[in-house]
Design an enzyme around this catalytic site. Structure first.
Site, PDB file in Angstrom:
ATOM      1  N   CYS A 162       0.826  -1.217   0.000  1.00 21.12           N
ATOM      2  CA  CYS A 162       0.000   0.000   0.000  1.00 21.12           C
ATOM      3  C   CYS A 162       0.856   1.260   0.000  1.00 21.12           C
ATOM      4  O   CYS A 162       0.324   2.366  -0.108  1.00 21.12           O
ATOM      5  CB  CYS A 162      -0.935   0.000   1.199  1.00 21.12           C
ATOM      6  SG  CYS A 162      -1.806  -1.556   1.372  1.00 21.12           S
ATOM      7  N   CYS A 179     -12.950  -0.364   8.126  1.00 19.47           N
ATOM      8  CA  CYS A 179     -12.095  -0.757   7.000  1.00 19.47           C
ATOM      9  C   CYS A 179     -12.141   0.272   5.879  1.00 19.47           C
ATOM     10  O   CYS A 179     -13.189   0.841   5.595  1.00 19.47           O
ATOM     11  CB  CYS A 179     -12.556  -2.094   6.433  1.00 19.47           C
ATOM     12  SG  CYS A 179     -12.711  -3.391   7.682  1.00 19.47           S
ATOM     13  N   SER A 180     -11.002   0.456   5.213  1.00 18.12           N
ATOM     14  CA  SER A 180     -10.961   1.345   4.056  1.00 18.12           C
ATOM     15  C   SER A 180     -11.632   0.663   2.869  1.00 18.12           C
ATOM     16  O   SER A 180     -12.031  -0.497   2.943  1.00 18.12           O
ATOM     17  CB  SER A 180      -9.513   1.712   3.719  1.00 18.12           C
ATOM     18  OG  SER A 180      -8.741   0.539   3.526  1.00 18.12           O
ATOM     19  N   LYS A 190     -10.165   5.587   4.348  1.00 12.94           N
ATOM     20  CA  LYS A 190     -11.447   5.140   4.884  1.00 12.94           C
ATOM     21  C   LYS A 190     -12.613   5.520   3.979  1.00 12.94           C
ATOM     22  O   LYS A 190     -13.476   4.714   3.705  1.00 12.94           O
ATOM     23  CB  LYS A 190     -11.606   5.754   6.287  1.00 12.94           C
ATOM     24  CG  LYS A 190     -12.935   5.623   6.946  1.00 12.94           C
ATOM     25  CD  LYS A 190     -13.171   4.217   7.477  1.00 12.94           C
ATOM     26  CE  LYS A 190     -13.898   3.309   6.562  1.00 12.94           C
ATOM     27  NZ  LYS A 190     -15.274   3.416   6.329  1.00 12.94           N
ATOM     28  N   HIS A 211      -9.237   3.776  -1.298  1.00 13.20           N
ATOM     29  CA  HIS A 211      -7.881   3.239  -1.161  1.00 13.20           C
ATOM     30  C   HIS A 211      -7.523   2.373  -2.367  1.00 13.20           C
ATOM     31  O   HIS A 211      -7.421   1.151  -2.252  1.00 13.20           O
ATOM     32  CB  HIS A 211      -7.798   2.438   0.151  1.00 13.20           C
ATOM     33  CG  HIS A 211      -6.442   1.922   0.491  1.00 13.20           C
ATOM     34  ND1 HIS A 211      -5.274   2.498   0.059  1.00 13.20           N
ATOM     35  CD2 HIS A 211      -6.065   0.849   1.237  1.00 13.20           C
ATOM     36  CE1 HIS A 211      -4.234   1.804   0.531  1.00 13.20           C
ATOM     37  NE2 HIS A 211      -4.694   0.794   1.240  1.00 13.20           N
TER      38      HIS A 211
END
Lengths: 386, 76
Positions: free
Chosen positions: A85, A208-209, A330, A334
């Site tokens: 990421c 969670c994103s 978030k 992402h």
């Protein structure tokens, strides 16, 4: 080493775009960036691409020249960087290094990911490749499970609460609602966040994103040439990339990310600053707990105080130090490989005073923190108005 | 992490119950995953069988499936 400036920024919206392919997203962000800087593609001297898993998500490999060529950038080095990421954070770090060292003057960084063409279980499987396949992943860990175990331990050691984690989600959703580039522009309540379905306890869906498509680009040049470009120049005051163990179980303490701490110490020293100088930040909230810990690792607050810090509203857009005014991973979204470059875009936009409804009050100095995997790569950048 | 000799007893350092699994474990949901502090030193990621465990609980090695260690609370 010579001072380096960000002289152009560009991005696509983040979201689920079934009719867009990976290359077209990368090209759109890159050309938006070059347009912002008033630079023809033929003047770019090197192209650094951040992309985590294009070959797995869409099958295409050799992505850097594939995207550069479609932008009209050819005959120059075009290289892909992969650091989970933190892929485009890492691309940005290496691009910065090459300009600082005097190798090139005009370097374009693009981060891109096209994730939504795969079903969720397959996305999880591809993302899990950024963990330790022989250990934690084989035992059944997803990234949500890894960060859930981080959250559990943080709660145990410091008394961090579910409500405090949910406060991160509520804040970032409220911010993204004001961001035209965001994936999810939906305000949520604390109750909604707390009552959403469990993903890996104690984390729920709203911790969670998002799985997103998107791309972001930044153009770097030596500071001495910044006046040639139309935008307000923004200087890279400090920049570091660090590493640590890939597997969570190889760390003494999972309530802190040693790589982030180390990168933070380096950038503060390099910039001649302390955490008190940071007016706002874009932090890597892949899960709500990650934002809480980032505020601790970067010295905004002491270890264990990140939960109360967000709960008190200190990190809201109108708070004493806004965190993720963009909406963060978030809610902004992402697209893994685009996230690092996207954070730089967002910080530069704030420093320029162009963030519209999301504009923070004090915007001379901002920080971006990009995390790879569960903390094996960290990239931290301090940007300030020139 | 491959050697059976590392599977000593330990205590739960952290844990989670997974509801959204990777494809391979879709049939196990919900299942508990934990990182242990092993008595001999070091940490290990394991699956938990039987009763749910919490941080600090003592656990012992139960069995290995496809190279994955499964632990459980010792019988009272």
């Amino acid at each position: 080493m010579r001072p380096v400036a960000v002289v152009g920024i560009g991005k696509t919206a983040f979201g689920a775009f079934p009719d867009r392919d990976l290359r077209s997203l990368g090209v759109e962000a890159g050309l938006n960036c070059l347009k912002d800087a008033g630079v023809e593609p033929g003047r770019v001297e090197a192209f650094y691409l951040g992309n985590f898993a294009g070959p797995s998500f869409v099958g295409q490999n050799h992505l850097a020249p594939y995207i550069a060529g479609a932008m009209g950038i050819t005959g120059v080095p075009a290289t892909r960087f992969e650091a989970a990421c933190a892929s485009s954070g890492s691309a940005f770090f290496h691009a910065y290094s090459s300009v600082a060292a005097g190798l090139y003057d005009l370097v374009l960084v693009t981060g891109v990911e096209k994730m939504t063409s795969q079903p969720t279980p397959r996305v999880s499987e591809i993302l899990a490749g950024a963990g330790d396949l022989a250990g934690e992943v084989k035992a059944g860990a997803t990234f949500a499970a890894l960060f859930a175990m981080v959250a559990r331990r943080h709660m145990y050691q410091y008394g961090t609460t579910r409500e405090q984690l949910a406060a991160v989600a509520v804040k970032n959703h409220a911010n993204a609602a004001k961001n035209p580039y965001a994936h999810m522009r939906k305000v949520i309540t604390l109750e909604q966040a707390l009552k959403s379905k469990p993903v890996a306890e104690p984390l729920t869906l709203y911790d969670c994103s998002l799985v997103s498509d998107g791309a972001a680009s930044v153009l770097l040049a030596p500071l001495e040439r910044a006046a040639e470009f139309p935008g307000r120049p923004v200087v890279v005051a400090g920049m570091a990339q660090t590493s640590g163990p890939v597997a969570l179980d190889q760390r003494e303490d999972v309530t802190t990310f040693a790589a982030v701490k180390k990168a933070g110490e380096k950038v503060y020293r390099m910039a001649g600053m302390t955490p008190a100088d940071i007016q706002f930040a874009e932090l890597h909230d892949c899960f709500t707990i990650a934002e809480v810990i980032a505020t601790e690792d970067l010295g905004f607050v002491k270890p264990g105080e990140g939960g109360p810090y967000v709960e008190r509203g200190c990190t809201a857009i109108g708070g004493s130090r806004p965190v993720n005014p963009s909406g963060g991973l978030k809610a902004k979204g992402h697209p893994v490989g685009a996230t690092g470059a996207g954070q730089i875009f967002d910080v530069v936009e704030q420093i320029r005073g162009q963030a519209g409804e999301r504009q923070v009050k004090h915007h001379e100095v901002g920080l971006a923190q990009n995390l790879g995997g569960s903390g094996a790569t960290a990239v931290v950048t301090i940007l300030r108005a020139a | 992490m491959m050697a059976e000799t590392t599977y000593s007893p330990g205590s739960v350092y952290t844990e989670t119950v997974v509801w959204s699994p990777p494809e391979a474990y879709a049939n196990d949901v919900p299942y508990q995953l934990a990182i242990l502090d092993l008595d001999g030193g070091g940490k290990l990621t394991v699956r938990i069988l039987g009763d749910r465990v919490q941080i600090g609980d003592r656990v012992t090695f139960a069995e290995s499936r496809n190279g994955v260690p499964y632990y459980r609370k010792p019988a009272a």
